[in-house]
Design an enzyme around this catalytic site. Structure first.
Site, PDB file in Angstrom:
ATOM      1  N   GLY A 181       0.834  -1.212   0.000  1.00 33.73           N
ATOM      2  CA  GLY A 181       0.000   0.000   0.000  1.00 33.73           C
ATOM      3  C   GLY A 181       0.863   1.254   0.000  1.00 33.73           C
TER       4      GLY A 181
ATOM      5  N   ARG B 195      19.029  11.002  -4.564  1.00 30.90           N
ATOM      6  CA  ARG B 195      19.971  12.129  -4.468  1.00 30.90           C
ATOM      7  C   ARG B 195      21.211  11.771  -3.643  1.00 30.90           C
ATOM      8  NH1 ARG B 195      16.346  17.550  -5.174  1.00 30.90           N
ATOM      9  NH2 ARG B 195      15.880  17.077  -7.353  1.00 30.90           N
TER      10      ARG B 195
ATOM     11  N   ARG C 191       0.901  -5.357  -5.519  1.00 31.40           N
ATOM     12  CA  ARG C 191       1.100  -6.558  -4.695  1.00 31.40           C
ATOM     13  C   ARG C 191       1.348  -7.671  -5.715  1.00 31.40           C
ATOM     14  NH1 ARG C 191      -0.476  -4.521   0.352  1.00 31.40           N
ATOM     15  NH2 ARG C 191      -2.241  -3.109   0.307  1.00 31.40           N
TER      16      ARG C 191
ATOM     17  N   ASP D 138       4.935  -4.707   5.917  1.00 33.51           N
ATOM     18  CA  ASP D 138       5.344  -6.032   6.355  1.00 33.51           C
ATOM     19  C   ASP D 138       5.753  -6.980   5.202  1.00 33.51           C
ATOM     20  OD1 ASP D 138       5.306  -7.964   8.674  1.00 33.51           O
ATOM     21  OD2 ASP D 138       3.920  -8.967   7.291  1.00 33.51           O
TER      22      ASP D 138
ATOM     23  N   THR E  57       4.312   2.508   5.622  1.00 35.67           N
ATOM     24  CA  THR E  57       2.913   2.079   5.625  1.00 35.67           C
ATOM     25  C   THR E  57       2.130   2.987   6.565  1.00 35.67           C
ATOM     26  OG1 THR E  57       1.359   0.391   6.427  1.00 35.67           O
ATOM     27  CG2 THR E  57       3.569   0.261   7.317  1.00 35.67           C
TER      28      THR E  57
ATOM     29  N   ASP F  42      -0.173   2.061   8.356  1.00 29.55           N
ATOM     30  CA  ASP F  42      -0.673   1.272   9.499  1.00 29.55           C
ATOM     31  C   ASP F  42       0.196   1.364  10.755  1.00 29.55           C
ATOM     32  OD1 ASP F  42      -2.564   0.426   7.684  1.00 29.55           O
ATOM     33  OD2 ASP F  42      -1.515  -1.436   7.208  1.00 29.55           O
TER      34      ASP F  42
ATOM     35  N   ASP G 230       2.327  -0.656  11.734  1.00 28.36           N
ATOM     36  CA  ASP G 230       2.336  -1.972  12.379  1.00 28.36           C
ATOM     37  C   ASP G 230       3.677  -2.705  12.237  1.00 28.36           C
ATOM     38  OD1 ASP G 230       2.092  -2.339   9.670  1.00 28.36           O
ATOM     39  OD2 ASP G 230       0.483  -3.817   9.784  1.00 28.36           O
TER      40      ASP G 230
ATOM     41  N   ARG H 149     -17.833  15.571  13.050  1.00 32.51           N
ATOM     42  CA  ARG H 149     -18.384  16.079  14.312  1.00 32.51           C
ATOM     43  C   ARG H 149     -19.355  17.258  14.060  1.00 32.51           C
ATOM     44  NH1 ARG H 149     -17.130  15.283  19.448  1.00 32.51           N
ATOM     45  NH2 ARG H 149     -15.114  14.308  19.103  1.00 32.51           N
TER      46      ARG H 149
ATOM     47  N   GLY I 148      -5.905   0.286   8.957  1.00 38.13           N
ATOM     48  CA  GLY I 148      -4.909  -0.163   9.928  1.00 38.13           C
ATOM     49  C   GLY I 148      -4.631  -1.655   9.846  1.00 38.13           C
ATOM     50  N   ARG I 149      -5.276  -2.319   8.878  1.00 33.88           N
ATOM     51  CA  ARG I 149      -5.114  -3.782   8.752  1.00 33.88           C
ATOM     52  C   ARG I 149      -5.482  -4.455  10.059  1.00 33.88           C
ATOM     53  NH1 ARG I 149      -0.396  -7.178   6.608  1.00 33.88           N
ATOM     54  NH2 ARG I 149       0.768  -6.137   8.253  1.00 33.88           N
TER      55      ARG I 149
ATOM     56  N   GLU J   9     -15.616   9.517  21.614  1.00 33.48           N
ATOM     57  CA  GLU J   9     -16.252   9.038  22.851  1.00 33.48           C
ATOM     58  C   GLU J   9     -15.835   7.593  23.139  1.00 33.48           C
ATOM     59  OE1 GLU J   9     -17.801  11.328  20.968  1.00 33.48           O
ATOM     60  OE2 GLU J   9     -17.851  12.748  22.639  1.00 33.48           O
TER      61      GLU J   9
ATOM     62  N   ARG K 249     -26.386  13.787  30.276  1.00 34.41           N
ATOM     63  CA  ARG K 249     -25.937  15.132  30.637  1.00 34.41           C
ATOM     64  C   ARG K 249     -26.029  16.102  29.444  1.00 34.41           C
ATOM     65  NH1 ARG K 249     -20.764  16.263  29.042  1.00 34.41           N
ATOM     66  NH2 ARG K 249     -19.387  14.506  28.595  1.00 34.41           N
TER      67      ARG K 249
HETATM   68  O1  F6P Z   1      -1.531  -1.491   4.579  1.00 30.99           O
HETATM   69  C1  F6P Z   1      -2.108  -0.302   4.196  1.00 30.99           C
HETATM   70  C2  F6P Z   1      -3.568  -0.492   3.944  1.00 30.99           C
HETATM   71  O2  F6P Z   1      -4.119   0.746   3.530  1.00 30.99           O
HETATM   72  C3  F6P Z   1      -4.369  -1.073   5.113  1.00 30.99           C
HETATM   73  O3  F6P Z   1      -4.668  -0.123   6.086  1.00 30.99           O
HETATM   74  C4  F6P Z   1      -5.569  -1.640   4.383  1.00 30.99           C
HETATM   75  O4  F6P Z   1      -6.164  -2.680   5.134  1.00 30.99           O
HETATM   76  C5  F6P Z   1      -4.950  -2.164   3.127  1.00 30.99           C
HETATM   77  O5  F6P Z   1      -3.778  -1.419   2.888  1.00 30.99           O
HETATM   78  C6  F6P Z   1      -5.828  -2.080   1.889  1.00 30.99           C
HETATM   79  O6  F6P Z   1      -5.149  -2.696   0.852  1.00 30.99           O
HETATM   80  P1  F6P Z   1      -5.531  -2.651  -0.681  1.00 30.99           P
HETATM   81  O7  F6P Z   1      -4.967  -1.387  -1.234  1.00 30.99           O
HETATM   82  O8  F6P Z   1      -4.877  -3.851  -1.272  1.00 30.99           O
HETATM   83  O9  F6P Z   1      -7.024  -2.684  -0.758  1.00 30.99           O
END
Ligand code: F6P
Length: 319
Positions: free
Chosen positions: A11, A25, A72, A103, A125, A127, A129, A154, A170-171, A187, A211
């Site tokens: 991604g 560069r 990919r 990853d 990325t 994410d 992660d 909001r 965020g995968r 919230e 409230r």
């Molecule tokens: O890893 C980055 C990301 O945007 C994730 O947050 C999301 O789940 C995934 O890629 C989406 O992937 P694709 O572009 O293959 O749909």
């Protein structure tokens, strides 16, 4: 080393262009030629190479996405595919490679190293992660993008006195949801790392309601739950008008923040320095203001934990 290559894979993330620019560069500064590989690992299979010059990376530091394109690639998962990739690079005279991605990209770098190609990886990325680095390229920008979206939602949530569930990317990890949720004053925040109880979320909404608070924002990480189902349940259990907003791919685009440009620039330059020092199978990492490097295999075997303190804080601040 006289010639190196650079690619982006997986991604796209804002700040990747700053990293490409820094690789190109810095290499040229040291009289090393640079080949840009288009479409990530797929481009290695198809020999989709282009000669990079100082000018080819001009005017890109502020642009989102990746000028080298990304993909990919299933073929690269096979050993035949990877051997073909290395053979293609060798034929081109490439002696070292910088890969930028998440990853899957990092795992690919380990395999290329095993086939004898010196390879350095830059974690890119949205994410965040990837273990061992405080941030990945693109993470700071996505947090800002999501916070901006929360602010906008909001406005309409307040006007219509509605509950809004906002699903973020965020995968399998909850970094984006947690930090953007905290910064956006949500919230409730639902993330894969923390067991979730819908009744607690409902209780929070009802408490606010008692409230006089007529709107609520709930941030849900895509890897945590089925947001559609969740929204239906919230609506049924609270009796309040509830809407779902899936932010989607808007999160991946946009001009990189200053932080991501800095991170991309620093990591890109350091990747070249490492290759020229004869290093391989290293991943760059951010440690405070320092750029460090770790063995990729070791780094990705570590776990990366979310900041539980932030999760608790978000709960306290939303009472
Ligand atoms: O890893 C980055 C990301 O945007 C994730 O947050 C999301 O789940 C995934 O890629 C989406 O992937 P694709 O572009 O293959 O749909």
């Amino acid at each position: 080393m006289r010639k190196i290559a650079v690619l982006t894979s997986g991604g796209d993330a804002p700040g990747m262009n700053a990293a490409i620019r820094a690789v190109v560069r810095t290499a040229i500064y040291y009289d090393v030629e640079v080949v840009g590989v288009r479409r990530g690992y797929l481009g290695l299979m198809e020999k989709d190479f282009q000669r990079m010059s100082l000018g080819s990376v001009a005017d890109i530091i502020h642009r989102g996405g990746t000028i080298l394109l990304t993909a990919r690639c299933d073929e690269f998962l096979s050993s035949e595919g990877r051997e073909k990739a290395v053979a293609n690079l060798r034929e081109e005279g490439v002696e070292g490679l910088v890969v930028i991605g998440g990853d899957g990209t990092l795992r690919g770098a380990i395999e290329l190293h095993k086939l004898g190609l010196p390879t350095i990886a830059i974690p890119g990325t949205i994410d965040n992660d990837i273990p061992c680095t405080a941030a990945t390229i693109g993470y700071d920008t996505v947090i800002n993008t999501v916070v901006d979206s929360i602010d906008k939602i909001r406005d309409t949530a307040t006007s219509h006195e509605r509950v809004f569930v906002i699903e973020v990317m965020g995968r399998r990890s909850g970094f984006i949801a947690l930090e953007a949720g905290l910064a956006g004053g949500a919230e409730s925040i639902v993330i894969p790392e923390v067991p979730f109880n819908i009744d607690t979320v409902v209780k929070n909404i009802k408490r606010g309601n008692r409230r006089g608070k007529k709107h609520s924002i709930i941030i849900v990480a895509e890897g945590a739950i089925d947001a559609m189902e969740f929204t239906k349940e919230i609506s049924e259990k609270t009796g309040l008008e509830t809407r779902l907003s899936i932010l989607g791919y808007i999160q991946r685009g946009g001009s990189p923040s200053a932080k991501d440009r800095l991170l991309g620039s620093r990591m890109g330059a350091e990747a070249v320095n490492l290759l020229l020092r004869g290093e391989s199978k290293k991943m760059l990492a951010m440690d405070g203001e320092m750029i460090r490097n770790f063995d990729i295999e070791w780094a990705i075997s570590q776990s990366k934990t979310i900041h539980l303190d932030d999760y608790r804080l978000a709960g306290i601040l939303s009472i």
